[in-house]
Write an enzyme that holds these catalytic residues in place. Structure first.
Site, PDB file in Angstrom:
ATOM      1  NE  ARG A  84      16.922 108.828  18.260  1.00  0.00           N
ATOM      2  CZ  ARG A  84      15.686 108.128  18.251  1.00  0.00           C
ATOM      3  NH1 ARG A  84      15.711 108.034  17.534  1.00  0.00           N
ATOM      4  NH2 ARG A  84      15.869 107.649  19.141  1.00  0.00           N
ATOM      5  CE1 TYR A 136      36.038 125.695   8.315  1.00  0.00           C
ATOM      6  CE2 TYR A 136      34.758 123.554   7.671  1.00  0.00           C
ATOM      7  CZ  TYR A 136      34.810 124.530   8.354  1.00  0.00           C
ATOM      8  OH  TYR A 136      35.492 124.294   9.588  1.00  0.00           O
ATOM      9  CG  ASP A 210      29.169 125.443   2.042  1.00  0.00           C
ATOM     10  OD1 ASP A 210      28.252 125.728   1.776  1.00  0.00           O
ATOM     11  OD2 ASP A 210      30.011 124.772   2.646  1.00  0.00           O
ATOM     12  CE  LYS A 235      31.098 129.658   9.395  1.00  0.00           C
ATOM     13  NZ  LYS A 235      30.470 128.427   9.391  1.00  0.00           N
TER      14      LYS A 235
HETATM   15  C1  PLP Z   1      31.986 126.826   3.827  1.00  0.00           C
HETATM   16  C2  PLP Z   1      31.251 126.327   5.123  1.00  0.00           C
HETATM   17  N1  PLP Z   1      31.126 125.077   5.421  1.00  0.00           N
HETATM   18  C3  PLP Z   1      30.275 124.031   5.652  1.00  0.00           C
HETATM   19  C4  PLP Z   1      31.264 124.762   7.648  1.00  0.00           C
HETATM   20  C5  PLP Z   1      30.712 123.795   8.303  1.00  0.00           C
HETATM   21  O1  PLP Z   1      29.510 124.830   9.178  1.00  0.00           O
HETATM   22  P1  PLP Z   1      29.544 124.691  10.640  1.00  0.00           P
HETATM   23  O2  PLP Z   1      31.172 125.293  11.342  1.00  0.00           O
HETATM   24  O3  PLP Z   1      28.371 124.811  10.827  1.00  0.00           O
HETATM   25  O4  PLP Z   1      29.485 122.996  11.300  1.00  0.00           O
HETATM   26  C6  PLP Z   1      31.586 126.331   7.298  1.00  0.00           C
HETATM   27  C7  PLP Z   1      32.322 126.597   8.761  1.00  0.00           C
HETATM   28  O5  PLP Z   1      32.662 125.758   9.277  1.00  0.00           O
HETATM   29  C8  PLP Z   1      31.747 126.890   6.035  1.00  0.00           C
HETATM   30  O6  PLP Z   1      32.749 127.654   5.869  1.00  0.00           O
HETATM   31  N1  LIG Z   2      38.577 124.747  14.790  1.00  0.00           N
HETATM   32  C1  LIG Z   2      37.747 124.434  13.543  1.00  0.00           C
HETATM   33  C2  LIG Z   2      37.302 125.185  12.948  1.00  0.00           C
HETATM   34  C3  LIG Z   2      36.563 125.673  12.542  1.00  0.00           C
HETATM   35  S1  LIG Z   2      36.030 126.953  11.159  1.00  0.00           S
HETATM   36  C4  LIG Z   2      34.927 127.826  11.167  1.00  0.00           C
HETATM   37  C5  LIG Z   2      34.574 128.698  10.157  1.00  0.00           C
HETATM   38  N2  LIG Z   2      34.325 127.133   8.174  1.00  0.00           N
HETATM   39  C6  LIG Z   2      35.264 129.320   8.813  1.00  0.00           C
HETATM   40  O1  LIG Z   2      35.510 129.407   7.873  1.00  0.00           O
HETATM   41  O2  LIG Z   2      35.890 130.060  10.003  1.00  0.00           O
HETATM   42  C7  LIG Z   2      37.045 122.925  13.075  1.00  0.00           C
HETATM   43  O3  LIG Z   2      38.981 122.806  12.872  1.00  0.00           O
HETATM   44  O4  LIG Z   2      36.804 122.576  12.356  1.00  0.00           O
END
Ligand code: PLP
Ligand SMILES: N[C@@H](CCSC[C@H](N)C(=O)O)C(=O)O
Length: 441
Positions: A84, A136, A210, A235
């Site tokens: 950790r 997002y 981001d 991603k």
């Molecule tokens: C632009 C963006 N930032 C952050 C996240 C969060 O990443 P994670 O799904 O790995 O928690 C996502 C998608 O989930 C995203 O599309």
């Molecule tokens: N059920 C998830 C959805 C994740 S979206 C993942 C990604 N960032 C995208 O834009 O497709 C949630 O509630 O977070």
């Protein structure tokens, strides 16, 4: 025996030890680059170039799948004691990422949202955050939680307008949180101008970017004046949708230490196995991204030329084309387009075969989705309407398949869904469905 007081002393102490077979035991796999934080080669080279001083010369980083590490004295003091707090596989990855993100320190955690959680723990009640109105969905959700439960004030403004950000900056602004291109409307945010304006107005305000949509392959927000850059390693960095990860890059040592404190205190550091997988993924980032964005460009041009309203920063028609290219080395591989009709969009998405109906992006496989129903469903319908998110918008995340196969599959889905009118010269988007009246074959 006294515990070594600095990491260098700890390393020296551990290096002087040998195992039962007489092998020198290095303190850990050494940094993946001899000069962490400073790049010496082109990015494509740096992504694969590692220089770990593994005792057996392993060419890929070993997975230190161990929760705990034996100490040489009752005072502890060895470089690692507990995963950790730190793990050699994670450290190797973090140093490699620091190099490619042009940062002095990088921290790897269990997801992109985990990264934002660590970053927002720098805030305290009463602090103000300025952020975008196209974000997002998960980011929006976490900020709403902080607003409702932690006394943080959140301002959602149009971050494509630098003046709109300037208007709300005060001495209470602790963070300016930006996304570019935005997900899913693909709007471009002028990171450099906002960073300058924010720091001028309030030198303590942290500008956080981001960078998930572009990855360090295409953009380095720290070079544009951001204080913290983070992204979802789920991603492009990993590229195969087989892990969740988040990475945070910073140049200020004190901020880095504060975020490391949170990671150790809460236990959200990336696991050794996922650190290995992320490290492996990063090595192919350049070839994946090159292929993905070349195909994305073809697909964006294909849709636009057939009369659809397409959002992609590789298209000259993008209203912020020049701004995007002043900050980034490529357009990425996420684009969205509109049909003007939610039911029609549903039919298109469901007719696609090669394009998987899935949230997320950055994977080697191509994906199709309706953000308002899927990735951004956590933003309520009223807020989506206020922020002018078209409910019919379709997001395409382009993978590494053969681009002609992808276009064929999309064409078939458009025809099957009734989105286009067939003519002797080809086909074009139906005007009634939001298409333009200038078809091309
Ligand atoms: C632009 C963006 N930032 C952050 C996240 C969060 O990443 P994670 O799904 O790995 O928690 C996502 C998608 O989930 C995203 O599309
Ligand atoms: N059920 C998830 C959805 C994740 S979206 C993942 C990604 N960032 C995208 O834009 O497709 C949630 O509630 O977070």
């Amino acid at each position: 025996m006294a515990s070594p007081s600095t990491p260098a002393q700890a390393a020296k102490k551990a290096l002087s030890r040998v195992d039962l077979d007489g092998h020198a035991l290095p303190p850990s796999p050494a940094p993946s680059s001899p000069h962490p934080g400073s790049r010496r080669y082109a990015l494509a080279t740096e992504l694969v170039y590692t220089d770990s001083k593994d005792q057996y010369g392993a060419s890929s980083i070993p997975i230190y799948q161990s929760a705990t590490f034996k100490q040489t004295s009752s005072n502890g003091g060895n470089e690692y004691d507990y995963t950790r707090s730190g793990n050699p596989t994670r450290t190797h990855l973090e140093r490699h990422l620091a190099k490619i993100m042009n940062a002095t320190r990088c921290l790897a955690v269990g997801s992109g949202m985990g990264a934002l959680d660590v970053i927002t723990r720098l805030l305290k009640p009463g602090d103000e955050v300025i952020t975008g109105d196209d974000l997002y969905g998960g980011t929006n959700r976490l900020l709403t939680y902080l607003k409702n439960n932690q006394g943080v004030v959140v301002h959602h403004v149009d971050t494509t307008n630098v003046d709109a950000v300037k208007e709300v900056i005060t001495e209470k602004t602790a963070m300016v949180l930006l996304e570019t291109p935005t997900n899913p409307l693909i709007k471009i945010v002028d990171v450099a101008s906002i960073a300058r304006a924010s720091h001028e107005a309030n030198s303590k305000a942290l500008v956080v970017v981001d960078n998930t949509m572009l990855s360090p392959m295409l953009c380095n927000p720290l070079d544009l004046g951001a204080d913290i850059s983070y992204e979802s390693g789920t991603k492009y960095l990993s590229g195969h949708h087989d892990i969740m990860a988040g990475v945070i890059a910073v140049n200020d040592a004190e901020i880095g230490d504060k975020m490391y404190f949170t990671i150790n205190a809460t236990g959200c550091g990336l696991s050794p196995n996922d650190s290995f997988l992320l490290m492996r993924g990063v090595k192919t980032l350049a070839i994946r991204m090159e292929k993905q964005q070349t195909s994305a460009q073809r697909i964006a041009e294909f849709l636009e030329s057939h009369g659809f309203k397409v959002r992609y920063p590789g298209l000259r028609s993008h209203p912020q084309y020049d701004l995007h290219w002043s900050m980034a080395r490529g357009a990425g591989a996420v684009l969205s387009f509109e049909t003007g009709d939610v039911a029609l969009s549903e039919r298109i998405v469901e007719a696609a075969r090669l394009w998987g109906i899935s949230v997320s992006f950055g994977c080697v496989n191509s994906l199709i989705s309706m953000p308002c129903r899927m990735s951004h469903a956590s933003i309520d319908a009223k807020t989506r309407a206020e922020r002018q998110m078209p409910e019919d918008i379709i997001r395409l995340c382009v993978g590494i398949e053969d681009v002609d196969d992808l276009i064929d599959d999309l064409t078939r889905a458009l025809v099957q869904a009734g989105a286009v009118t067939l003519t002797i010269d080809g086909f074009h988007a139906n005007e009634a469905n939001g298409g333009s009246s200038t078809p091309s074959a």
